[in-house]
Design an enzyme around this catalytic site. Structure first.
Site, PDB file in Angstrom:
ATOM      1  N   HIS A  12       0.213  10.103  15.631  1.00  0.00           N
ATOM      2  CA  HIS A  12      -0.427  10.613  14.361  1.00  0.00           C
ATOM      3  C   HIS A  12      -1.531  11.540  14.559  1.00  0.00           C
ATOM      4  CE1 HIS A  12       1.938   7.012  13.069  1.00  0.00           C
ATOM      5  NE2 HIS A  12       2.233   7.707  12.051  1.00  0.00           N
ATOM      6  N   HIS A  64      -2.781   3.739  11.562  1.00  0.00           N
ATOM      7  CA  HIS A  64      -1.868   4.438  12.272  1.00  0.00           C
ATOM      8  C   HIS A  64      -2.590   5.696  12.861  1.00  0.00           C
ATOM      9  CE1 HIS A  64      -2.542   6.267   8.272  1.00  0.00           C
ATOM     10  NE2 HIS A  64      -1.956   7.374   8.950  1.00  0.00           N
ATOM     11  N   SER A  92      -6.053 -26.752  -9.697  1.00  0.00           N
ATOM     12  CA  SER A  92      -4.814 -27.269  -9.155  1.00  0.00           C
ATOM     13  C   SER A  92      -4.860 -27.228  -7.701  1.00  0.00           C
ATOM     14  CB  SER A  92      -3.730 -26.164  -9.618  1.00  0.00           C
ATOM     15  OG  SER A  92      -3.635 -26.003 -11.073  1.00  0.00           O
ATOM     16  N   GLU A 140      -3.606 -12.985  -4.695  1.00  0.00           N
ATOM     17  CA  GLU A 140      -3.425 -13.660  -3.330  1.00  0.00           C
ATOM     18  C   GLU A 140      -3.249 -12.551  -2.262  1.00  0.00           C
ATOM     19  OE1 GLU A 140      -1.301 -15.730  -6.662  1.00  0.00           O
ATOM     20  OE2 GLU A 140      -1.205 -13.701  -6.096  1.00  0.00           O
ATOM     21  N   HIS A 168       8.761 -21.089  -9.514  1.00  0.00           N
ATOM     22  CA  HIS A 168       7.477 -21.818  -8.730  1.00  0.00           C
ATOM     23  C   HIS A 168       7.736 -22.662  -7.736  1.00  0.00           C
ATOM     24  CE1 HIS A 168       5.533 -19.356 -11.809  1.00  0.00           C
ATOM     25  NE2 HIS A 168       4.118 -19.915 -11.679  1.00  0.00           N
TER      26      HIS A 168
END
Length: 704
Positions: free
Chosen positions: A36, A76, A401, A437, A499
């Site tokens: 590149h 790259h 959770s 996430e 889930h």
């Protein structure tokens, strides 16, 4: 340029060094036959400016703790980095540039962390580097808080900047959005991103798929945004002074991350291929190289460099040594007055754990009702907080959770953004990633490479798919990141198949260098955390249950310390010689123990092996593996609420799997385990089937 800015003193030799960068980029790709060149050519002024005038670094000591960090998000365009390392005196030679993309070279196709001196991180796929740089900037602030929180701004030896160069591809990838949004909330004034806005990608003009105003997008996030438009004039003018002034202005903004939109022409000054997709990812060809060199006043000889130019560029080495010496004086003065902080700094620099830390790990009493392993993990984190200040983390909006919040620890957040639920300050410990996430994964990697702190991040196990690219890079770089993934099976229950991870454990086990640990009870969870923290050369994934699991009576069964070996004999067969071996992980271990009782009652000597981590087990010597799983005992049953694929190596030809080879359903967890065959009765039937295969029994129900 403000009068207080350092003088740039940009000379003809600097301009020739920039042009040398372009020539070397063309020649290296031409020799390799692929690569590149275009971006490396047009970014030559910006890259040289950063390395030769802006950044605080010492090429003779690439690991110097006080250095600024550089992240090439558009990996790259590796030559953008490699050529600057060569020109600015790092241990990279002209021969290394000639070996671009070749076997065993220091110049692989994308820069690789730990392989080439001066490469701070493996950015790999586009977008990752922006998140990595944000993680580094967050880590720098956390480390300052650990070592020198009361120093005036800019006066601490732990103050430095993080610079990143990004491309269109980087800002198009979703991971850059996720992490950039977090950066603005964190008000990372130590971060400067230069966005190469050349409007070219592999498919040529980016307008075919992109039309947003990226600068305004970053303003909307809350970044400090400037534009330097080199392509706005005819002829094209690379105004280095303007870019330098923008960088200095960015550094002066201490309450926002900075984003500089640099409008360039890719492949400049190649006469025919500039501003085309062709120059993005392929060699220019001999004729175009000759024409470009004529424009620049270079001979046609490949890799021809002017020693005077190199000598001029490498004056940065002496400046770097002087900067390091000045920093060392400041660091030594800090250390003299901070013995405890210096001891912590030295320990974190080697990722060593403090003496006696194991005593903080809780031991859970036997309890038939038990505890979810996610809840046990939360209690373990709370216990470790006082003894491991380097341990910090949070979750992707799932703190309650995932049980990833250390009780009583402040959040890592500018004080004005703290909430009633999560009080905190800029040097806090609990991280909040929002529902991001993938961005969380890239940030965790940036934190881990920056220094000695130990980050962890949590979400549901099934959402690990969203962050898989970051997890793979963590494994590739051998970073000690801990991924806390809860709700590990159909035990999630009523939330249904979207889930419930089915193929997920096997897919994660396929990532080379990632340890996947699925503990069977609270005490295995404690040892899982111990193993994760003791391993400093690879990431660990903890797969934890939502539902309560019985805390096993270790006076009846083997010690949970066997977790550290990945698999261990939890309950031995009568007489010590099994006819069949039941191997299980996580919540299914208790099912296997019940099945053992029934098989033993019917006269079948049965061993139960808890296998929380296949990777750790197969790292043990062959003698230990044989002790746990003797070759001579071919009747085997594996029990795990996921697909069987990753168990085939253990099952052999005669083994039977209690697994789930389809997606789940929405129902209470107990119903799902019953309906999908995760019962002691089914394990017994599978044991009989396996015994029948090896000729041990006849006439029994097979369970097939």
């Amino acid at each position: 340029m403000a009068a207080t800015d350092p003088a740039l003193n940009w000379s003809d030799l600097d301009r020739k060094a920039v042009d040398t960068t372009r020539v070397l980029a063309m020649d290296a790709v031409e020799k390799a036959g692929n690569g590149h060149p275009g971006t490396a050519m047009s970014l030559a002024p910006a890259a040289y400016l950063l390395f030769n005038r802006v950044m605080r670094h010492d090429p003779t000591d690439p690991e110097w703790a006080g250095r600024d960090r550089f992240v090439l998000s558009c990996g790259h365009s590796s030559l953008t980095l490699y050529i600057q390392l060569f020109l600015n005196g790092y241990s990279l030679s002209l021969d290394d540039l000639k070996s671009l993309r070749q076997w065993d070279s220091l110049t692989p196709g994308h820069p690789e962390y730990g392989h080439t001196p001066g490469v701070e991180i493996t950015t790999g796929p586009l977008g990752q580097g922006i998140g990595n740089a944000i993680g580094m900037a967050m880590s720098a602030r956390r480390e300052r808080g650990l070592f020198d929180p009361d120093a005036p701004a800019g006066e601490s030896p732990f103050d430095h900047y993080v610079y990143s160069i990004a491309s269109d591809g980087d800002i198009e990838e979703g991971v850059s959005h996720e992490s950039s949004a977090i950066a603005s909330v964190q008000k990372l004034g130590n971060l400067v991103v230069i966005y190469d806005d050349n409007q070219i990608s592999i498919e040529d003009d980016t307008r075919i798929a992109k039309n947003e105003d990226v600068g305004k997008r970053y303003e909307a996030y809350g970044w400090h945004v400037q534009t330097v438009n080199w392509s706005g004039s005819d002829p094209y003018v690379e105004d280095v002074e303007e870019l330098y002034a923008a960088i200095q202005a960015a550094k002066a903004v201490t309450d926002k991350p900075s984003f500089i939109v640099l409008k360039t022409v890719i492949g400049f000054p190649a006469p025919k291929k500039r501003n085309t997709g062709k120059i993005h990812g392929s060699a220019l060809g001999a004729a175009e190289i000759t024409a470009t060199k004529e424009l620049l006043g270079f001979t046609d000889e490949p890799f021809a460099i002017d020693d005077e130019v190199v000598k001029h560029a490498q004056q940065v080495v002496e400046r770097g040594r002087e900067a390091r010496a000045a920093w060392q004086e400041k660091f030594d003065a800090w250390a003299a007055g901070n013995a405890e902080g210096k001891a912590l700094f030295d320990r974190l620099a080697t990722r060593s754990l403090p003496e006696g830390w194991l005593e903080a790990l809780p031991e859970f009493p036997a309890d038939a009702k038990g505890l979810a392993t996610r809840a046990a993990s939360g209690k373990i984190l709370e216990a470790l907080a006082p003894v491991l200040p380097e341990l910090w983390g949070g979750s992707a909006d799932l703190a309650e959770s995932n049980n990833t919040t250390m009780k009583g620890e402040p959040s890592f957040i500018p004080a004005e953004y703290a909430t009633k639920e999560f009080p905190g300050h800029e040097y806090g410990r609990t991280l909040h990633f929002g529902i991001r996430e993938h961005g969380m994964g890239s940030i965790l990697n940036g934190i881990a490479v920056h220094g000695g702190t130990r980050p962890y991040g949590g979400t549901f196990l099934v959402f690990s798919d969203y962050m898989r690219g970051s997890v793979r890079l963590s494994a590739l770089m051998k970073l000690p990141v801990v991924f806390v993934w809860t709700h590990d099976s159909i035990g999630l229950g009523e939330d249904g198949p979207t889930h419930q991870p089915i193929e997920t454990l096997t897919a994660l086990r396929a990532i080379v260098g990632l340890d996947v640990v699925r503990p069977a009870d609270a005490n295995e969870t404690a040892y899982a955390w111990r193993g994760a923290l003791e391993h400093t050369d690879r990431p660990t994934a903890l797969a934890l249950s939502r539902q309560n699991l019985p805390t096993l009576d270790r006076s009846k069964y083997a010690s949970a310390e066997g977790t550290l070996k990945g698999g261990y004999i939890l309950s031995e067969a009568s007489g010590g010689t099994p006819q069949v071996i039941l191997i299980a992980s996580g919540s299914e271990v208790s099912i296997a123990l019940t099945a053992q009782e029934r098989l033993e009652a019917s006269g079948t000597p049965t061993r139960v092996v808890s296998m929380p981590c296949q990777e750790w087990f197969f790292q043990q010597d062959v003698a230990y593996q044989q002790q746990v799983l003797p070759h001579g005992v071919k009747a085997r049953v594996t029990v795990e609420a996921g697909i069987r694929m990753s168990w085939d190596r253990i099952l052999g030809d005669a083994g039977e799997a209690v697994s789930i080879e389809h997606y789940g359903a929405s129902a209470p967890a107990a119903v799902l385990f019953e309906q999908f065959g995760f019962t002691a009765d089914n394990v017994v039937a599978k044991a009989h089937a396996s015994l029948a295969k090896v000729g041990e029994i006849t006439g029994h129900k097979t369970g097939n």
